[in-house]
Design an enzyme around this catalytic site. Structure first.
Site, PDB file in Angstrom:
ATOM      1  N   CYS A  41       5.107  33.204  41.088  1.00 36.08           N
ATOM      2  CA  CYS A  41       5.502  32.689  42.928  1.00 36.08           C
ATOM      3  C   CYS A  41       6.530  31.545  42.334  1.00 36.08           C
ATOM      4  O   CYS A  41       7.231  31.369  41.431  1.00 36.08           O
ATOM      5  CB  CYS A  41       4.131  32.697  43.005  1.00 36.08           C
ATOM      6  SG  CYS A  41       4.572  31.399  43.223  1.00 36.08           S
ATOM      7  N   ASP A 456      48.346  39.790  46.183  1.00 38.52           N
ATOM      8  CA  ASP A 456      50.114  39.613  45.059  1.00 38.52           C
ATOM      9  C   ASP A 456      50.463  41.697  45.073  1.00 38.52           C
ATOM     10  O   ASP A 456      49.501  42.207  45.114  1.00 38.52           O
ATOM     11  CB  ASP A 456      49.402  39.013  43.981  1.00 38.52           C
ATOM     12  CG  ASP A 456      50.390  39.321  42.886  1.00 38.52           C
ATOM     13  OD1 ASP A 456      51.259  38.853  42.929  1.00 38.52           O
ATOM     14  OD2 ASP A 456      50.341  39.986  41.490  1.00 38.52           O
TER      15      ASP A 456
END
Length: 775
Positions: A41, A456
């Protein structure tokens, strides 16, 4: 004879040397990944991280989903010391070598499940079927009497209970021993194992007491059932984790193990680890390309789908680059290796994916804080439940213990620990197979609030490579050369003369023209007196049939100085090309211009659709480019970006300033680029995406890398990030809700311990299977 003395201790490592670690600020940092066993866990995650991060200069991050820990530490910290530290915390560990598959599936889970069923099934069956008890009692009493074996206490009516205790004992103390061992080792930092161990042992020990004294109900089947459901849940969880990591496993398995290299013209099969840069190797049809390289011989189509997500096979010819592990479809290729090992495209993708899976998303912070105190709180609640029912609820000791055990068993911190890492494991692995590589988990939250995208131009909105767009070879222009060239002036000879010169230049326009000519079957003609003038063009005497004209190819202005006036069709072709902002080259033979080549960067086919998709999601789009205003305006208009959102002649600092300006206005900005000049803007943006065809600098800076040439992958990446974040929120919501509802129900005495164990197992399984839905 001379005595020879050998010091057997001379080369032995001094005892404790491997344990010594003095952090050095001058030592380079080294990243290593270890497979960890024994975690159950998120509390286990906290225990391991706490143990490792206590060491000076060490930064450790545990991934519960892949069962690995990523350690960044000075290079003088030995792997043996890290492993010893993990083992001291109560877990097993091994160092993963490059391209090893993380420990996504433990074989022990299947083996434990088989033995759990073997011992738990008869225990539960005998306990639950009351009509079996008396026949079993009679049979066992007769058997013990025949062999003169002393009978246990209360055998005449509880012998079946003694049998159940005996049958389930191997499950409680042998099969489940790893659970109890982990609980003991983490007594000061309780984990899920603490709850399971306490619940099962409490039920079993109470059952022994109740059977021995004949007072109270027997809960042996609860102890067996709890462990059976827990082990079954972990087996199913382990299988689901394996499915979650299958995409990464597929990437890791793509690499070739052997390669056929050419040695003096002969094929020699060698291990891939022996391949060096510059080696020429053979790729047969149906085989995977051993490593990144350049094709020097052969033609074929190549399938890059498992690496870039590009589904359409790519035509491959000599001079083209290929990616290692891509599938060669139908032709024999000879490839020269240009990158090997960890420098290859596949290794780079895998490394980015593994790094992302080993990093925690910010949304996991709350779950980690809760998990760190979850088990102690549940333990206190179980004790409080027992005391409440026994002392204040006027319930029997049996009922009070049963209710407390149910509280211990139903609590599930596993779901909290799995909520984020399994979703990220699935998303990053499946994204990589689609050409979307997520490098930083923080993108999950960032993608949800993006309202502005800055792009770009070159390499992003366009292909980033010069290609010939228009060619004009007008017959009217050839008349000036006269009858001596009449039989030579064919399209093939004109293209061959251009190839003869341009193939000797490395200028991008020259390479584009050469590629165009090769694709149209032009021949490589002999050249003499070759000259190249930077910024002007190239010239030389080319042998064409029985003629050797002086051939010039260059800008219209330079060629005009050395030729007769241009033909009308030549002038028209030049004007047409310049109107599209193409780079124009004019070809002349003996001072007569006879052909025009127009080369330019091509707008990606899906660029306009991508911009439209972004704008439909209410996301503003901007174009920032270092190119001239005319080219920027043309591209912007073609893809649908408004003129007031286009900035040309932008330097790297201008792009950075624009990103900052948009952010100061409250915008959440995504930057998409591919070059070194985009790196600063990519780093500044709230979220950044680099095109995989770009520079290493841009890729190293960006949060997400797109390996496919399609720009629409940007939209897909945002969608994948949002789906993953939504899945994580559902997982966390379920984990919180399950425990918030389930624990009070258990404390109220409305559930049996065995049903609680089943609910706990299903809780973890729900989180994993829900994450598997990410596509």
């Amino acid at each position: 004879m001379e005595d020879i003395q050998i010091d057997l201790m001379k080369h032995r490592t001094p005892q404790g040397a491997a344990e010594k670690y003095e952090p050095s600020q001058s030592a380079p940092l080294l990243a290593q990944t270890f497979a960890v066993t024994g975690m159950t866990c998120s509390a286990c995650v906290n225990s391991i991280e706490r143990a490792l991060n206590e060491m000076d200069g060490v930064s450790a991050s545990v991934n519960f989903a892949s069962e690995t820990v990523h350690v960044l530490a000075p290079a003088n910290l030995s792997a043996e010391l890290v492993i010893k530290k993990i083992k001291a915390a109560g877990y097993g560990a091994t160092l993963l070598s490059d391209n090893s598959d993380p420990a996504l599936h433990r074989k022990g889970a299947a083996r434990a499940l088989i033995f759990a069923i073997l011992f738990a099934a008869p225990s539960i069956a005998i306990s639950m079927v009351m009509s079996w008890h008396q026949p079993i009692n009679n049979w066992l009493i007769a058997l013990f009497t025949d062999y003169s074996i002393p009978l246990p206490p209360h055998a005449h009516h509880l012998f079946a209970s003694w049998l159940v205790l005996a049958v389930s004992a191997p499950l409680i103390f042998i099969v489940a021993f790893p659970i109890h061992r982990a609980a003991i080792r983490n007594v000061f930092h309780p984990t899920m194992d603490t709850l399971v161990s306490l619940g099962s042992l409490s039920a079993y020990i109470w059952s022994v007491y109740a059977t021995y004294t004949a007072q109270g109900d027997v809960y042996t089947e609860v102890a067996a059932g709890v462990l059976l459901f827990v082990i079954l849940g972990r087996f199913l969880e382990s299988r689901a984790k394996r499915s979650a990591g299958s995409a990464l496993s597929t990437l890791l398995a793509l690499g070739e193990k052997e390669v056929a290299v050419l040695r003096n013209g002969t094929e020699v099969l060698i291990p891939i680890s022996h391949l060096v840069i510059g080696d020429e190797f053979v790729v047969k049809p149906g085989s995977r390309i051993a490593t990144d390289g350049v094709v020097i011989s052969g033609q074929s189509t190549v399938d890059n789908s498992l690496i870039t997500g590009e589904s359409t096979p790519i035509e491959i010819n000599p001079g083209m680059s290929v990616i290692g592990s891509a599938l060669n479809n139908n032709g024999r290729l000879i490839v020269r290796a240009t990158r090997i090992g960890s420098d290859t495209e596949l290794a780079r993708i895998t490394a980015m994916v593994v790094t992302a899976q080993g990093t925690k998303a910010p949304i996991q912070a709350l779950a980690d804080k809760i998990a760190s105190i979850f088990v102690p709180v549940v333990t206190v609640l179980a004790i409080g439940t027992f005391e409440g029912w026994y002392y204040f609820g006027d319930k029997s000791l049996t009922y009070s213990i049963s209710t407390a055990i149910t509280v211990l068993v139903i609590a599930c911190p596993c779901a909290l620990g799995l909520a984020t890492p399994v979703a990220l494991l699935v998303a990053s692995g499946r994204g990589a197979l689609r050409g979307i590589v997520i490098r930083h988990p923080r993108v999950l939250e960032a993608s949800n609030s993006i309202d502005t995208v800055v792009l770009d131009k070159t390499g992003t909105l366009t292909d980033g490579a010069m290609k010939v767009q228009q060619v004009a070879i007008p017959v009217s222009a050839q008349k000036v050369l006269g009858a001596s060239f009449a039989t030579l002036l064919t399209e093939k000879s004109v293209l061959s003369s251009a190839l003869a010169l341009e193939s000797q230049s490395n200028h991008p326009v020259s390479q584009a023209i050469a590629s165009y000519c090769i694709a149209r079957s032009a021949e490589q003609l002999p050249v003499t007196e070759f000259t190249q003038t930077p910024g002007v063009g190239v010239a030389g005497r080319v042998r064409i049939g029985d003629q050797s004209p002086v051939v010039i190819i260059g800008s219209p202005e330079s060629v005009a100085h050395s030729s007769v006036p241009f033909d009308v069709e030549i002038q028209s072709a030049i004007r047409e090309a310049q109107s599209h902002s193409f780079a124009v080259s004019v070809l002349a033979w003996d001072g007569v211009a006879i052909a025009v080549f127009a080369a330019g960067d091509v707008i990606k086919k899906d660029a306009a659709a991508t911009i439209a998709a972004l704008q439909s999601k209410k996301i503003d789009t901007w174009l920032l480019t270092g190119d001239n205003p005319e080219a920027a305006a043309k591209v912007g208009a073609s893809v649908g970006i408004s003129s007031d959102h286009i900035i040309a002649l932008a330097k790297p600092e201008d792009k950075l300033a624009k990103i900052s300006s948009l952010q100061s206005e409250g915008k959440r900005v995504l930057m998409v680029g591919d070059g070194v000049n985009d790196a600063a803007a990519l780093a500044q943006a709230d979220l950044s995406i680099a095109m995989g065809t770009g520079t290493d600098t841009a890729i190293a800076t960006a949060d997400i890398t797109i390996m496919r040439p399609q720009l629409m992958s940007v939209v897909d990446a945002l969608a994948l990030s949002k789906r993953t974040l939504r899945t994580i929120k559902v997982n966390l919501g379920w984990a919180f809700a399950y425990n918030a509802i389930g624990i009070p129900i258990a404390a109220a005495g409305l559930m049996s311990p065995m049903y609680a164990a089943a609910a706990m197992a299903m809780s973890s399984l729900f989180v994993v299977t829900n994450s598997l839905r990410i596509k």
